[in-house]
Motif scaffolding. Sequence first.
Motif, PDB file in Angstrom:
ATOM      1  N   GLY A  79       2.782  19.321   9.227  1.00 30.28           N
ATOM      2  CA  GLY A  79       1.862  18.275   8.803  1.00 30.28           C
ATOM      3  C   GLY A  79       1.832  18.136   7.300  1.00 30.28           C
ATOM      4  N   VAL A  80       1.011  17.210   6.848  1.00 32.93           N
ATOM      5  CA  VAL A  80       0.821  16.926   5.436  1.00 32.93           C
ATOM      6  C   VAL A  80      -0.516  16.206   5.313  1.00 32.93           C
ATOM      7  N   THR A  81      -1.101  16.208   4.132  1.00 36.26           N
ATOM      8  CA  THR A  81      -2.310  15.423   3.907  1.00 36.26           C
ATOM      9  C   THR A  81      -1.921  14.095   3.283  1.00 36.26           C
ATOM     10  N   LEU A  82      -2.379  13.004   3.892  1.00 32.68           N
ATOM     11  CA  LEU A  82      -2.191  11.662   3.334  1.00 32.68           C
ATOM     12  C   LEU A  82      -3.438  11.331   2.532  1.00 32.68           C
ATOM     13  N   VAL A  83      -3.261  10.902   1.300  1.00 31.90           N
ATOM     14  CA  VAL A  83      -4.393  10.552   0.451  1.00 31.90           C
ATOM     15  C   VAL A  83      -4.281   9.086   0.052  1.00 31.90           C
ATOM     16  N   GLY A  84      -5.329   8.332   0.369  1.00 32.46           N
ATOM     17  CA  GLY A  84      -5.403   6.923   0.000  1.00 32.46           C
ATOM     18  C   GLY A  84      -6.581   6.684  -0.925  1.00 32.46           C
ATOM     19  N   PRO A  85      -6.830   5.432  -1.308  1.00 32.91           N
ATOM     20  CA  PRO A  85      -7.915   5.142  -2.246  1.00 32.91           C
ATOM     21  C   PRO A  85      -9.317   5.348  -1.676  1.00 32.91           C
ATOM     22  N   LYS A  86      -9.464   5.324  -0.350  1.00 34.90           N
ATOM     23  CA  LYS A  86     -10.788   5.460   0.268  1.00 34.90           C
ATOM     24  C   LYS A  86     -11.028   6.788   0.963  1.00 34.90           C
ATOM     25  N   GLY A  87      -9.966   7.553   1.193  1.00 32.02           N
ATOM     26  CA  GLY A  87     -10.133   8.814   1.910  1.00 32.02           C
ATOM     27  C   GLY A  87      -8.807   9.495   2.151  1.00 32.02           C
ATOM     28  N   SER A  88      -8.866  10.618   2.862  1.00 31.03           N
ATOM     29  CA  SER A  88      -7.652  11.362   3.170  1.00 31.03           C
ATOM     30  C   SER A  88      -7.617  11.738   4.646  1.00 31.03           C
ATOM     31  N   VAL A  89      -6.402  11.942   5.131  1.00 31.44           N
ATOM     32  CA  VAL A  89      -6.159  12.294   6.531  1.00 31.44           C
ATOM     33  C   VAL A  89      -5.291  13.543   6.545  1.00 31.44           C
ATOM     34  N   GLN A 130       3.222   8.929  11.014  1.00 32.16           N
ATOM     35  CA  GLN A 130       4.469   9.687  10.892  1.00 32.16           C
ATOM     36  C   GLN A 130       4.957   9.561   9.458  1.00 32.16           C
ATOM     37  N   VAL A 131       5.477  10.647   8.917  1.00 29.51           N
ATOM     38  CA  VAL A 131       6.056  10.640   7.580  1.00 29.51           C
ATOM     39  C   VAL A 131       7.524  11.023   7.703  1.00 29.51           C
ATOM     40  N   GLU A 132       8.402  10.252   7.039  1.00 28.25           N
ATOM     41  CA  GLU A 132       9.830  10.546   7.043  1.00 28.25           C
ATOM     42  C   GLU A 132      10.259  10.874   5.624  1.00 28.25           C
ATOM     43  N   ILE A 133      10.846  12.055   5.459  1.00 25.74           N
ATOM     44  CA  ILE A 133      11.291  12.512   4.150  1.00 25.74           C
ATOM     45  C   ILE A 133      12.713  13.038   4.247  1.00 25.74           C
ATOM     46  N   GLU A 178       0.815  -1.210   0.000  1.00 23.67           N
ATOM     47  CA  GLU A 178       0.000   0.000   0.000  1.00 23.67           C
ATOM     48  C   GLU A 178       0.854   1.268   0.000  1.00 23.67           C
ATOM     49  N   THR A 179       0.324   2.287  -0.670  1.00 21.22           N
ATOM     50  CA  THR A 179       0.984   3.584  -0.741  1.00 21.22           C
ATOM     51  C   THR A 179      -0.028   4.691  -0.443  1.00 21.22           C
ATOM     52  N   VAL A 180       0.499   5.879  -0.186  1.00 24.47           N
ATOM     53  CA  VAL A 180      -0.325   7.077  -0.026  1.00 24.47           C
ATOM     54  C   VAL A 180       0.320   8.199  -0.821  1.00 24.47           C
ATOM     55  N   ASP A 181      -0.467   9.212  -1.126  1.00 22.70           N
ATOM     56  CA  ASP A 181       0.084  10.433  -1.705  1.00 22.70           C
ATOM     57  C   ASP A 181       0.302  11.419  -0.567  1.00 22.70           C
ATOM     58  N   LEU A 182       1.413  12.131  -0.606  1.00 21.76           N
ATOM     59  CA  LEU A 182       1.703  13.202   0.356  1.00 21.76           C
ATOM     60  C   LEU A 182       1.378  14.509  -0.337  1.00 21.76           C
ATOM     61  N   VAL A 183       0.488  15.303   0.254  1.00 21.12           N
ATOM     62  CA  VAL A 183       0.019  16.519  -0.400  1.00 21.12           C
ATOM     63  C   VAL A 183       0.136  17.718   0.546  1.00 21.12           C
ATOM     64  N   THR A 184       0.723  18.797   0.032  1.00 24.15           N
ATOM     65  CA  THR A 184       0.719  20.100   0.708  1.00 24.15           C
ATOM     66  C   THR A 184       0.230  21.133  -0.299  1.00 24.15           C
ATOM     67  N   GLU A 185       0.115  22.376   0.129  1.00 25.32           N
ATOM     68  CA  GLU A 185      -0.297  23.444  -0.792  1.00 25.32           C
ATOM     69  C   GLU A 185       0.735  23.656  -1.899  1.00 25.32           C
ATOM     70  N   GLU A 225       0.625  17.509  12.424  1.00 25.37           N
ATOM     71  CA  GLU A 225       2.055  17.386  12.682  1.00 25.37           C
ATOM     72  C   GLU A 225       2.442  15.946  12.374  1.00 25.37           C
ATOM     73  N   GLY A 226       3.730  15.678  12.265  1.00 30.04           N
ATOM     74  CA  GLY A 226       4.149  14.300  12.033  1.00 30.04           C
ATOM     75  C   GLY A 226       5.125  14.089  10.902  1.00 30.04           C
ATOM     76  N   VAL A 227       5.597  15.177  10.267  1.00 30.81           N
ATOM     77  CA  VAL A 227       6.587  15.032   9.197  1.00 30.81           C
ATOM     78  C   VAL A 227       7.961  15.398   9.745  1.00 30.81           C
ATOM     79  N   ILE A 228       8.905  14.449   9.633  1.00 29.10           N
ATOM     80  CA  ILE A 228      10.272  14.692  10.105  1.00 29.10           C
ATOM     81  C   ILE A 228      11.281  14.239   9.053  1.00 29.10           C
ATOM     82  N   ALA A 229      12.479  14.748   9.178  1.00 32.44           N
ATOM     83  CA  ALA A 229      13.648  14.178   8.512  1.00 32.44           C
ATOM     84  C   ALA A 229      14.327  13.378   9.622  1.00 32.44           C
TER      85      ALA A 229
END
Length: 192
Positions: free
Chosen positions: A101-111, A73-76, A48-55, A115-119
């Motif tokens: 933060g970031v928006t996570l987009v999956g096939p059924k919805g988005s979150v 948590q997202v690690e980039i 499974e994957t998600v899309d990471l979306v910001t403005e 907060e939660g994005v770190i290097a």
Amino acid sequence: MSELKIPIGVSGRHAHVSREDLDVLYGEGYQLTAVKELSQPGQFAAQETVDLVTEKGTFKNVRILGPVRKQSQVEIALTDAVKLGIKPPVRDSGDLKGSPGVTLVGPKGSVQMHEGVIAACRHIHMTPADAANMGLQDKEVVQVRCGSERGLIFDQVLVRVSPSYQLEMHIDTDEGNAGMVKTGEIVEVIKK
């Protein structure tokens, strides 16, 4: 004291998701499908994957790593952060307070993660036996020498000790590219 040589793993951008967020992204009760076991016991790359979306930008098809966690948590890499238009702190995994933060987009919805994005800070996983053999302790900070063509020393490498770990240093893709280091190569810990 044993030789301080360890394997290295280069980690690309990825997401860890909570049970609650996985239910929104993929449907209630959905179970992650393991496609590849990772170096740390019990950890896996999911199908499974998600899309990471910001403005400012989007990364599509970002791999979810399992199993589910208590908090998403997202690690980039910092290069990824430029495309997304955010400034994540360099931190140990799980230290998310005040991070962007970031928006996570999956096939059924988005979150919408507030907060939660770190290097992720560069770190070494090791067992208590490994730590004892190398004369190191949990939360100690060391340097690591890479004998690649570019010959690089990583500073501020966090030692993380747990009986459930497998010996390996983790860096992100920016760091791997800078040092011309690939997963599986051997690096050497330098004690300060």
